[in-house]
Design an enzyme around this catalytic site. Structure first.
Site, short mmCIF file in Angstrom:
data_model
loop_
_atom_site.label_atom_id
_atom_site.label_comp_id
_atom_site.label_asym_id
_atom_site.label_seq_id
_atom_site.Cartn_x
_atom_site.Cartn_y
_atom_site.Cartn_z
N LYS A 2 42.17 33.85 47.05
CA LYS A 2 43.20 34.96 47.11
C LYS A 2 42.68 36.21 46.47
O LYS A 2 42.45 36.15 45.27
CB LYS A 2 44.31 34.47 46.44
N GLU A 10 46.05 42.40 45.52
CA GLU A 10 46.77 42.69 46.37
C GLU A 10 46.39 44.24 46.57
O GLU A 10 46.39 44.89 47.62
CB GLU A 10 48.26 43.05 46.06
N GLY A 42 40.93 37.29 35.86
CA GLY A 42 42.17 38.36 35.92
C GLY A 42 42.56 38.47 34.25
O GLY A 42 41.75 38.11 33.30
N GLU A 47 38.36 33.33 33.56
CA GLU A 47 37.62 34.74 33.07
C GLU A 47 38.66 35.76 32.86
O GLU A 47 39.24 36.20 33.86
CB GLU A 47 36.54 35.12 34.13
N CYS A 60 35.96 44.38 32.45
CA CYS A 60 36.51 43.33 31.46
C CYS A 60 35.46 43.33 30.31
O CYS A 60 36.02 43.07 29.24
CB CYS A 60 36.35 42.01 32.11
N GLU A 67 43.83 45.33 25.34
CA GLU A 67 43.15 45.53 26.40
C GLU A 67 43.92 46.77 27.14
O GLU A 67 44.78 46.54 27.61
CB GLU A 67 42.78 44.54 27.34
P1 NAD Z 1 45.84 40.25 37.07
O1 NAD Z 1 45.96 38.88 36.03
O2 NAD Z 1 47.10 40.89 36.95
O3 NAD Z 1 45.78 39.67 38.46
C1 NAD Z 1 44.56 38.75 38.78
C2 NAD Z 1 44.76 37.90 39.97
O4 NAD Z 1 45.81 37.16 39.75
C3 NAD Z 1 45.17 38.82 41.31
O5 NAD Z 1 44.61 38.44 42.36
C4 NAD Z 1 46.72 38.53 41.25
O6 NAD Z 1 47.49 38.50 42.29
C5 NAD Z 1 46.83 37.06 40.78
N1 NAD Z 1 48.15 36.62 39.94
C6 NAD Z 1 48.94 37.57 39.47
N2 NAD Z 1 50.01 36.69 39.01
C7 NAD Z 1 49.90 35.38 39.14
C8 NAD Z 1 50.42 34.25 38.84
N3 NAD Z 1 51.49 34.19 38.34
N4 NAD Z 1 49.98 33.13 39.37
C9 NAD Z 1 48.64 32.84 40.05
N5 NAD Z 1 47.81 34.20 40.35
C10 NAD Z 1 48.54 35.66 39.92
O7 NAD Z 1 44.58 41.04 36.85
P2 NAD Z 1 44.21 42.43 37.29
O8 NAD Z 1 45.17 43.42 36.73
O9 NAD Z 1 44.21 42.24 38.87
O10 NAD Z 1 42.66 42.59 36.80
C11 NAD Z 1 42.52 43.16 35.55
C12 NAD Z 1 42.13 42.12 34.39
O11 NAD Z 1 40.86 41.10 35.00
C13 NAD Z 1 41.66 42.57 33.14
O12 NAD Z 1 42.32 41.72 32.05
C14 NAD Z 1 40.25 42.28 33.08
O13 NAD Z 1 39.71 42.12 31.61
C15 NAD Z 1 40.31 41.12 33.76
N6 NAD Z 1 38.84 40.66 34.15
C16 NAD Z 1 38.09 39.74 33.59
C17 NAD Z 1 36.80 39.40 34.11
C18 NAD Z 1 36.03 38.40 33.31
O14 NAD Z 1 34.88 38.04 33.86
N7 NAD Z 1 36.27 37.88 32.23
C19 NAD Z 1 36.34 40.37 35.19
C20 NAD Z 1 37.08 41.14 35.62
C21 NAD Z 1 38.33 41.31 35.24
#
Ligand code: NAD
Length: 496
Positions: free
Chosen positions: A180, A183, A233, A255, A289, A390
């Site tokens: 997945k 969006e 995420g 991650e 991140c 963050e």
């Molecule tokens: P997010 O957590 O909002 O979303 C990540 C993914 O999870 C998306 O595909 C989203 O649709 C999905 N999602 C949202 N709610 C969910 C739920 N309840 N159950 C399952 N899936 C769900 O993150 P974002 O805004 O897309 O990305 C930014 C974040 O990602 C930042 O906090 C960043 O630090 C982190 N990030 C971490 C790394 C790493 O390697 N540690 C790398 C890139 C980004």
């Protein structure tokens, strides 16, 4: 620039078939540099997500993928890498349009994606497993097997690369997949799955579902037919994933976010430290991140550092990713831009000094997009939200420290533990300090470069598990011990 400007009609890929959402529900995808509509993506329901999970489950149980030899799986991975190379320009352009990042940044992502597939194609051909000496006439050994159905959920900041960091090792290890994308950035996800189909990966092995996190992501995380979740995420969603995965005690790899320290000692090469401190936070418009979002500077050079840093930050050219002279691209979505601007307001209200930037850029050519000036706050204290939380944008805080101990204490004064760096020309001191920084990805006299060979992941609330390298493959493997009795005769525990 050879980009097709028509609106792309994206589809999901389930059990070898391209599909739209049955109820016609769609997500409109825009270019964050212009707000032009560039794609329409389906939004799957819970039932449609379950169909994709069922397809992955059936493919796994059939052994159609896990039953291949490692040589056969490696060939598929190498073919995927070749196709990514062939479509390099197209993928770069789509990533820039979809995410808003610079062309140079997207080029790095796409090149790294092929490296990652080739790396795991090679890794699964190297010897694996162990044998043990045991106190019986038994040959004990360890073998590795795929976990089963892997649920892969990725964010929008590196749409292609974060996907590949999961898909390459998951396929290499013999798992089947339900994937997945975020969006906001689903375009290269579909292109990557097209490539995986083109090279002939068997039906049902690779399934792509698009839609809301709370629906599609949650369904994958909860499903008892999914054996593991690999999630990248935010920390808050990571917590939700952990709860949802508890039902069948799924293996989880998380991650998550960061608030990483960048420690600069007075004995560092001054211009190198300033330069990397800019790169550490403003690369990717701070939507990385591992960004060095907290700069910690030794007191004796603090004023000189701030002066030079702000002078350089003000020269950074913000603009559309496709423009050759842009140095920082767009923020990936309006929602993220507003969240960043809100944090800038919070910083001002908390009493920090806004040393540069602080605003959305609305000048000619940028007014239709989501652009924020490189922003730095000084006179900050550890209890401020802009220091603790963050922000995930081009916003940095600069703090002062007096001693090595204080630098380490400030560096670790965070719930996160993703990354960190030390700048010093005293090698022993740099190593002494970095060893005490509680983070999984660290640098001495550099910021950001990472390699597919090395493990990626965080301490504390920055995650669980490690991507990439041998650790990234292990994430997608179960470990089995096999004991072969070399004395084939009754055990005779029960007399008679
Ligand atoms: P997010 O957590 O909002 O979303 C990540 C993914 O999870 C998306 O595909 C989203 O649709 C999905 N999602 C949202 N709610 C969910 C739920 N309840 N159950 C399952 N899936 C769900 O993150 P974002 O805004 O897309 O990305 C930014 C974040 O990602 C930042 O906090 C960043 O630090 C982190 N990030 C971490 C790394 C790493 O390697 N540690 C790398 C890139 C980004």
């Amino acid at each position: 620039m050879s980009v097709d400007t028509s609106v792309l009609e994206l589809k999901m890929f389930v059990n070898g078939e391209w599909k739209t959402a049955k109820n016609g529900d769609e997500n409109i995808v825009i270019n964050p540099a212009t707000q032009e509509v560039i794609a329409r993506a389906p939004r799957a329901t819970k039932e449609e997500t379950e169909e994709a999970i069922a397809a992955a489950r059936a493919a796994f149980e059939s052994g159609i993928w896990s039953g291949l030899t490692t040589h056969e799986r490696a060939q598929y991975l190498n073919k995927i890498a070749d196709k990514i190379d062939e479509k390099f320009e197209e993928l770069v352009n789509l990533e820039v349009m979809d995410n808003g990042k610079l062309k140079a940044e997207a080029e790095f992502d796409v090149a790294d994606a092929t490296t990652c597939f080739r790396y795991y194609a090679g890794l699964i051909l190297t010897p694996e497993g162990e044998t043990y000496q045991v106190p019986e006439n038994v040959q004990a050994m360890v073998v590795r097997e795929p976990v089963g159905v892997a649920g892969l959920i990725v964010p929008w900041n590196f749409p292609l690369l974060m996907s590949v960091w999961k898909i390459a090792p998951a396929l290499a290890a013999g798992n089947t997949i339900v994937y997945k994308p975020a969006e906001a950035t689903p375009i290269t996800a579909m292109k990557l799955v097209e490539i995986i189909e083109e090279v002939g990966v068997p039906q049902g092995v690779m399934n792509l579902v698009m839609g809301r996190g709370a629906v599609v992501g949650q369904t994958i995380a909860e499903s008892h037919d999914v054996d593991m979740i690999s999630f990248t995420g935010s920390t808050n969603v990571g917590r939700e994933i952990m709860k949802a995965a508890a039902g069948n005690l799924k293996k989880i790899s998380l991650e998550l976010g960061g608030k990483s320290p960048n420690i600069i000692f007075a004995d560092a090469d001054f211009e190198t430290a300033v330069d990397y401190a800019l790169f550490g936070i403003f690369f990717g418009a701070g939507q990385v991140c591992s960004s060095g979002s907290r700069i910690l500077v030794e007191e004796s050079i603090y004023d000189q550092f701030v002066e030079r840093y702000i002078e350089r930050a003000k020269q950074i050219k913000v603009g559309p990713g496709m423009n050759e002279d842009s140095q920082v691209g767009a923020i990936a979505s309006e929602q993220q831009m507003n969240a960043i601007l809100n944090y800038i307001e919070i910083g001002k209200q908390e009493g920090a000094t806004l040393a540069c930037g602080g605003s959305r850029l609305l000048t000619d050519g940028l007014d239709q997009g989501f652009f924020i000036e490189p922003t730095a706050f000084t006179n900050v204290t550890s209890d401020m939200r802009i220091v603790k939380e963050e922000i995930f944008g081009p916003v940095v805080t600069i703090q002062k420290f007096k001693s090595e101990d204080e630098a380490i204490q400030l560096a670790n004064e965070t719930d996160f533990g993703l990354a960190g760096a030390v700048f010093s020309n005293d090698g022993a001191k740099a190593l002494r300090v970095i060893k005490q920084v509680r983070a999984g990805i660290t640098w001495i006299n550099a910021y950001h470069p990472t390699y597919v060979e090395a493990p990626w992941g965080g301490y504390k609330q920055s995650g669980i598990g490690r991507s990439l390298g041998t650790y990234g493959l292990e994430d997608f493997q179960e470990i089995k011990q096999i004991n072969i009795n070399l004395n084939v005769e009754p055990v005779s525990w029960f007399p008679g």
